[in-house]
Design a protein around this motif. Sequence first.
Motif, PDB file in Angstrom:
ATOM      1  N   THR A 191      -4.205   1.752  -7.303  1.00 28.92           N
ATOM      2  CA  THR A 191      -4.459   2.139  -8.695  1.00 28.92           C
ATOM      3  C   THR A 191      -5.923   2.517  -8.887  1.00 28.92           C
ATOM      4  O   THR A 191      -6.233   3.462  -9.617  1.00 28.92           O
ATOM      5  CB  THR A 191      -4.090   1.005  -9.675  1.00 28.92           C
ATOM      6  N   TRP A 192      -6.824   1.778  -8.207  1.00 29.31           N
ATOM      7  CA  TRP A 192      -8.247   2.070  -8.356  1.00 29.31           C
ATOM      8  C   TRP A 192      -8.590   3.467  -7.851  1.00 29.31           C
ATOM      9  O   TRP A 192      -9.453   4.137  -8.417  1.00 29.31           O
ATOM     10  CB  TRP A 192      -9.074   1.040  -7.590  1.00 29.31           C
ATOM     11  N   CYS A 193      -7.898   3.925  -6.812  1.00 31.48           N
ATOM     12  CA  CYS A 193      -8.234   5.234  -6.254  1.00 31.48           C
ATOM     13  C   CYS A 193      -7.759   6.390  -7.142  1.00 31.48           C
ATOM     14  O   CYS A 193      -8.100   7.544  -6.891  1.00 31.48           O
ATOM     15  CB  CYS A 193      -7.676   5.389  -4.835  1.00 31.48           C
ATOM     16  N   PHE A 194      -6.979   6.097  -8.193  1.00 32.86           N
ATOM     17  CA  PHE A 194      -6.565   7.135  -9.132  1.00 32.86           C
ATOM     18  C   PHE A 194      -7.222   6.981 -10.503  1.00 32.86           C
ATOM     19  O   PHE A 194      -7.115   7.870 -11.342  1.00 32.86           O
ATOM     20  CB  PHE A 194      -5.044   7.117  -9.326  1.00 32.86           C
ATOM     21  N   VAL A 195      -7.865   5.857 -10.753  1.00 30.06           N
ATOM     22  CA  VAL A 195      -8.409   5.620 -12.079  1.00 30.06           C
ATOM     23  C   VAL A 195      -9.639   6.496 -12.304  1.00 30.06           C
ATOM     24  O   VAL A 195     -10.412   6.765 -11.380  1.00 30.06           O
ATOM     25  CB  VAL A 195      -8.754   4.123 -12.257  1.00 30.06           C
ATOM     26  N   GLY A 196      -9.793   6.982 -13.533  1.00 28.92           N
ATOM     27  CA  GLY A 196     -10.895   7.882 -13.848  1.00 28.92           C
ATOM     28  C   GLY A 196     -10.530   9.342 -13.727  1.00 28.92           C
ATOM     29  O   GLY A 196     -11.405  10.217 -13.716  1.00 28.92           O
ATOM     30  N   PHE A 197      -9.230   9.630 -13.677  1.00 29.39           N
ATOM     31  CA  PHE A 197      -8.793  11.025 -13.564  1.00 29.39           C
ATOM     32  C   PHE A 197      -9.127  11.835 -14.809  1.00 29.39           C
ATOM     33  O   PHE A 197      -9.045  13.067 -14.807  1.00 29.39           O
ATOM     34  CB  PHE A 197      -7.284  11.092 -13.292  1.00 29.39           C
ATOM     35  N   ASP A 198      -9.497  11.162 -15.907  1.00 22.25           N
ATOM     36  CA  ASP A 198      -9.802  11.862 -17.154  1.00 22.25           C
ATOM     37  C   ASP A 198     -11.239  12.376 -17.191  1.00 22.25           C
ATOM     38  O   ASP A 198     -11.693  12.864 -18.230  1.00 22.25           O
ATOM     39  CB  ASP A 198      -9.569  10.927 -18.350  1.00 22.25           C
TER      40      ASP A 198
ATOM     41  N   LEU B 197       0.815  -1.206   0.000  1.00 23.93           N
ATOM     42  CA  LEU B 197       0.000   0.000   0.000  1.00 23.93           C
ATOM     43  C   LEU B 197       0.856   1.267   0.000  1.00 23.93           C
ATOM     44  O   LEU B 197       0.628   2.189  -0.793  1.00 23.93           O
ATOM     45  CB  LEU B 197      -0.935  -0.001   1.210  1.00 23.93           C
ATOM     46  N   VAL B 198       1.852   1.331   0.881  1.00 28.71           N
ATOM     47  CA  VAL B 198       2.658   2.542   1.021  1.00 28.71           C
ATOM     48  C   VAL B 198       3.512   2.794  -0.223  1.00 28.71           C
ATOM     49  O   VAL B 198       3.438   3.865  -0.840  1.00 28.71           O
ATOM     50  CB  VAL B 198       3.548   2.465   2.281  1.00 28.71           C
ATOM     51  N   TYR B 199       4.324   1.803  -0.589  1.00 31.71           N
ATOM     52  CA  TYR B 199       5.232   2.017  -1.718  1.00 31.71           C
ATOM     53  C   TYR B 199       4.496   1.916  -3.050  1.00 31.71           C
ATOM     54  O   TYR B 199       4.892   2.543  -4.043  1.00 31.71           O
ATOM     55  CB  TYR B 199       6.391   1.026  -1.640  1.00 31.71           C
ATOM     56  N   GLY B 200       3.399   1.142  -3.054  1.00 31.19           N
ATOM     57  CA  GLY B 200       2.559   1.106  -4.251  1.00 31.19           C
ATOM     58  C   GLY B 200       1.880   2.433  -4.492  1.00 31.19           C
ATOM     59  O   GLY B 200       1.700   2.846  -5.638  1.00 31.19           O
ATOM     60  N   MET B 201       1.501   3.128  -3.428  1.00 31.73           N
ATOM     61  CA  MET B 201       0.888   4.444  -3.564  1.00 31.73           C
ATOM     62  C   MET B 201       1.857   5.435  -4.198  1.00 31.73           C
ATOM     63  O   MET B 201       1.480   6.241  -5.062  1.00 31.73           O
ATOM     64  CB  MET B 201       0.429   4.959  -2.191  1.00 31.73           C
ATOM     65  N   ILE B 202       3.117   5.370  -3.797  1.00 32.75           N
ATOM     66  CA  ILE B 202       4.130   6.263  -4.375  1.00 32.75           C
ATOM     67  C   ILE B 202       4.289   5.978  -5.866  1.00 32.75           C
ATOM     68  O   ILE B 202       4.311   6.897  -6.700  1.00 32.75           O
ATOM     69  CB  ILE B 202       5.468   6.101  -3.638  1.00 32.75           C
ATOM     70  N   LEU B 203       4.401   4.681  -6.213  1.00 32.49           N
ATOM     71  CA  LEU B 203       4.523   4.302  -7.621  1.00 32.49           C
ATOM     72  C   LEU B 203       3.287   4.724  -8.405  1.00 32.49           C
ATOM     73  O   LEU B 203       3.399   5.281  -9.509  1.00 32.49           O
ATOM     74  CB  LEU B 203       4.714   2.788  -7.735  1.00 32.49           C
ATOM     75  N   SER B 204       2.118   4.484  -7.846  1.00 30.27           N
ATOM     76  CA  SER B 204       0.880   4.821  -8.530  1.00 30.27           C
ATOM     77  C   SER B 204       0.750   6.321  -8.739  1.00 30.27           C
ATOM     78  O   SER B 204       0.284   6.772  -9.799  1.00 30.27           O
ATOM     79  CB  SER B 204      -0.320   4.297  -7.732  1.00 30.27           C
ATOM     80  N   PHE B 205       1.154   7.102  -7.755  1.00 26.46           N
ATOM     81  CA  PHE B 205       1.088   8.562  -7.877  1.00 26.46           C
ATOM     82  C   PHE B 205       1.974   9.047  -9.022  1.00 26.46           C
ATOM     83  O   PHE B 205       1.544   9.835  -9.878  1.00 26.46           O
ATOM     84  CB  PHE B 205       1.498   9.223  -6.563  1.00 26.46           C
ATOM     85  N   ILE B 206       3.223   8.576  -9.050  1.00 20.30           N
ATOM     86  CA  ILE B 206       4.158   9.007 -10.096  1.00 20.30           C
ATOM     87  C   ILE B 206       3.678   8.539 -11.473  1.00 20.30           C
ATOM     88  O   ILE B 206       3.685   9.310 -12.447  1.00 20.30           O
ATOM     89  CB  ILE B 206       5.573   8.469  -9.807  1.00 20.30           C
ATOM     90  N   GLY B 207       3.260   7.273 -11.557  1.00 22.18           N
ATOM     91  CA  GLY B 207       2.802   6.735 -12.835  1.00 22.18           C
ATOM     92  C   GLY B 207       1.545   7.426 -13.335  1.00 22.18           C
ATOM     93  O   GLY B 207       1.437   7.742 -14.531  1.00 22.18           O
ATOM     94  N   THR B 208       0.597   7.666 -12.431  1.00 21.61           N
ATOM     95  CA  THR B 208      -0.640   8.329 -12.831  1.00 21.61           C
ATOM     96  C   THR B 208      -0.382   9.767 -13.252  1.00 21.61           C
ATOM     97  O   THR B 208      -1.008  10.276 -14.186  1.00 21.61           O
ATOM     98  CB  THR B 208      -1.665   8.306 -11.684  1.00 21.61           C
TER      99      THR B 208
END
Length: 535
Positions: A253-260, A78-89
């Motif tokens: 990833t789900w909490c960032f999907v739909g940003f468009d 969760l913690v390090y995945g959130m960092i990766l997801s933030f940068i990737g998104t």
Amino acid sequence: MEKTDVTEISAVIDQLNVPTTAKADDGYVMAIMGKKEQLVRRFGFLSILALSITLLSSWEGMTGVFYAGLYNGGPVSLVYGMILSFIGTLALASSLAEMASSNPIAGAQYHWTFTYAPKRAAAFISWMQGWVTVFAWQATATSLNYLIAAQIQGLVVLNFPDSYTHQRWHGTLLMWAITLVVLIINVWCIQLLPLIEMVAGICHVAFFVALLVPLVVLAPRSSPEFVFTRLINDQSGWTNPGITWCLGLLTVTWCFVGFDGAIHMSEEVRNSAVTVPRVLIFTIVINGIMAFGFLLGILFCIGNVENAINTPTGFPIIEIFYQATGSKTAATVMETCIIIIAFAASFGNIASVSRLTWAFARDGGLPFSDFFSFVDPTYRIPVRAIGLVSTVIILLSLINIGSSTAFNAIISLSTVALYVSYIIPISCLVLKRFSGEKIVWGPWTLGRFGPAINVFALCYGVFICIFLPFPSQQPVTAVNMNYAAPVFGFVILFGLTDWFVRGRKFYVGPRREIDFRQASKAHELSNVSKKHAHD
């Protein structure tokens, strides 16, 4: 209507020597894309930003799917995945923002795909992109309403554990009620939508503080070792640490999907070529910071992990609130705050997906396109497209009565399909960049960093799409199987079949409603009018 010849448009723009400020003029940009202004531009920067950050609602959304990351991977994922997801998104959003600046249009991904894809295959790729994006957003709208209904049921289970028996049809009825309210707001209260989203945006920030403070003050503390080093891989049957960590990325990833979402509202945003790209970036940054902060707060105050995972409410966050406060009433109030924001997100969600659906119909992509491309002359909104989206949600909710597994298969489509909808236009843009062909940029660009950011965004998107379809449990059964890949395969098969039956005969890409050369005349007249007014 005729298809838009991108090469010819670029040549005309070059001949006109159009300044950047002119490209940002809404009417002029629409004319260049060959489209008439049919919708009312109700949203300014703050109101569309509020809609966008509320629609995404990352920290609230994370709590709804917190179980997936806690079950597979735990705090480390969760913690390090959130960092990766933030940068990737952020890389994905930046790449889409470039295209949104040059083509700020409701159709977005399928329109851009046609613009940047190899010319001979542009219509076909755009067609497939259109169906993928429409299905993805329809699944996302359905999953959000389902999540709201399930959270309400979770609160009933918390407060009446002995007298209430969880039934799937209860959730379906709640989805119908939610969809009806959202439909009413999106049609008969459309003038109030910017104000509603502004209030929701304020609540999005205020509730973040209001919920985090009681957790920090009242809950027992977890150790830093638990938060930053604990890997949970003894719950799901997956024992390989790497695979377990990757499977836990579903939550972040789900909490960032739909940003468009804001992009599909482009034709209702003032100064859209500048406003929409900025809103995309601000949406990711604001939601990313808040989601990471709330995640750390939850993990440091999680209490008994086993109780959180095995809670009868179905939502660990409800159990975490209850453990922290020791009060069912307090936990109910705290969870209600999250439900309120999710409800407000559904308003923007339906608005966004209906504009996408309407745009695809306007370009001849849907069956009965002439019917669904209708814009109500009184409300100046695509009422029939809104009705179609709402009807599909109601019909899909019926599946939940018969089988939650089948219904979850539809829900699982949302994340995978949306990521694919981002990957396709970015891939076409990268190919066009490296082919040396001229690209007409809008007023917002990534400059010399563009190619590197685009490539990184692609790598991240492909990586996520590899692991999202993995089953979350071992051994795999018909009940716990992840049906994202099979359902996505059905969407592709549907798109292909429709292409050969109907699309290849009628679909020529985004249609031109007006001669784009009229744009130069309109712009000149506008400048003359402004000059006379100034004099």
